[in-house]
Design a protein around this motif. Structure first.
Motif, PDB file in Angstrom:
ATOM      1  N   UNK A   1      36.839  96.270  66.194  1.00  0.00           N
ATOM      2  CA  UNK A   1      37.363  95.502  67.540  1.00  0.00           C
ATOM      3  C   UNK A   1      38.708  94.705  66.927  1.00  0.00           C
ATOM      4  N   UNK A   2      39.600  94.731  67.710  1.00  0.00           N
ATOM      5  CA  UNK A   2      40.951  94.009  67.352  1.00  0.00           C
ATOM      6  C   UNK A   2      40.929  92.947  66.702  1.00  0.00           C
ATOM      7  N   UNK A   3      41.885  92.689  65.782  1.00  0.00           N
ATOM      8  CA  UNK A   3      42.016  91.079  64.871  1.00  0.00           C
ATOM      9  C   UNK A   3      42.205  90.165  65.856  1.00  0.00           C
ATOM     10  N   UNK A   4      42.861  90.508  66.923  1.00  0.00           N
ATOM     11  CA  UNK A   4      43.427  89.336  67.747  1.00  0.00           C
ATOM     12  C   UNK A   4      42.037  88.737  68.573  1.00  0.00           C
ATOM     13  N   UNK A   5      41.215  89.591  68.962  1.00  0.00           N
ATOM     14  CA  UNK A   5      39.773  89.063  69.578  1.00  0.00           C
ATOM     15  C   UNK A   5      38.827  88.359  68.612  1.00  0.00           C
TER      16      UNK A   5
ATOM     17  N   UNK B   1      36.441  83.548  66.783  1.00  0.00           N
ATOM     18  CA  UNK B   1      36.307  82.365  65.626  1.00  0.00           C
ATOM     19  C   UNK B   1      36.874  81.166  65.835  1.00  0.00           C
ATOM     20  N   UNK B   2      38.227  81.376  66.436  1.00  0.00           N
ATOM     21  CA  UNK B   2      38.661  79.986  66.756  1.00  0.00           C
ATOM     22  C   UNK B   2      37.668  79.130  67.982  1.00  0.00           C
ATOM     23  N   UNK B   3      37.191  79.739  68.808  1.00  0.00           N
ATOM     24  CA  UNK B   3      36.508  79.198  69.904  1.00  0.00           C
ATOM     25  C   UNK B   3      35.329  78.526  68.970  1.00  0.00           C
ATOM     26  N   UNK B   4      34.560  79.350  68.114  1.00  0.00           N
ATOM     27  CA  UNK B   4      33.444  78.945  67.576  1.00  0.00           C
ATOM     28  C   UNK B   4      33.683  77.677  66.521  1.00  0.00           C
ATOM     29  N   UNK B   5      34.842  77.671  65.957  1.00  0.00           N
ATOM     30  CA  UNK B   5      35.274  76.668  65.302  1.00  0.00           C
ATOM     31  C   UNK B   5      35.794  75.388  66.087  1.00  0.00           C
ATOM     32  N   UNK B   6      36.118  75.628  67.303  1.00  0.00           N
ATOM     33  CA  UNK B   6      36.334  74.314  68.095  1.00  0.00           C
ATOM     34  C   UNK B   6      34.979  73.564  68.705  1.00  0.00           C
ATOM     35  N   UNK B   7      33.982  74.322  68.552  1.00  0.00           N
ATOM     36  CA  UNK B   7      32.562  73.569  68.787  1.00  0.00           C
ATOM     37  C   UNK B   7      31.862  74.215  69.779  1.00  0.00           C
ATOM     38  N   UNK B   8      32.245  75.357  70.227  1.00  0.00           N
ATOM     39  CA  UNK B   8      31.547  76.209  71.151  1.00  0.00           C
ATOM     40  C   UNK B   8      30.249  76.800  70.343  1.00  0.00           C
ATOM     41  N   UNK B   9      29.239  77.173  71.147  1.00  0.00           N
ATOM     42  CA  UNK B   9      28.099  77.846  70.636  1.00  0.00           C
ATOM     43  C   UNK B   9      28.406  79.330  70.488  1.00  0.00           C
ATOM     44  N   UNK B  10      27.750  80.176  69.469  1.00  0.00           N
ATOM     45  CA  UNK B  10      28.034  81.437  69.392  1.00  0.00           C
ATOM     46  C   UNK B  10      27.455  82.265  70.545  1.00  0.00           C
TER      47      UNK B  10
END
Length: 62
Positions: free
Chosen positions: A5-9, A14-23
């Motif tokens: 899958x694309x690097x952008x996706x 990963x940015x969303x996970x680092x922001x505290x959202x669950x996997x």
């Protein structure tokens, strides 16, 4: 064999996970597997990059 899958996706996931959202919620929002989110997060922590590893390769002659 499928393509990575694309690097952008990967970076957005990963940015969303680092922001505290669950996997699980990140996986549902972006339409990817939970295992992919976990693996990409682990790769980010280990290498500092979410770029996919090498696929395929050359087979030695028998």
């Amino acid at each position: 064999m499928t393509r990575p899958l694309s690097l952008d996706l990967r970076e957005r996931v990963v940015a969303s996970v680092l922001a505290g959202e669950s996997c699980r919620s990140v996986a549902e929002r972006f339409g990817v597997a939970v295992s992919s989110v976990v693996k990409w997060s682990q790769r980010q922590r280990a290498t500092g990059s979410v770029a996919p590893g090498k696929m395929g390769g050359h087979r030695k002659p028998v």
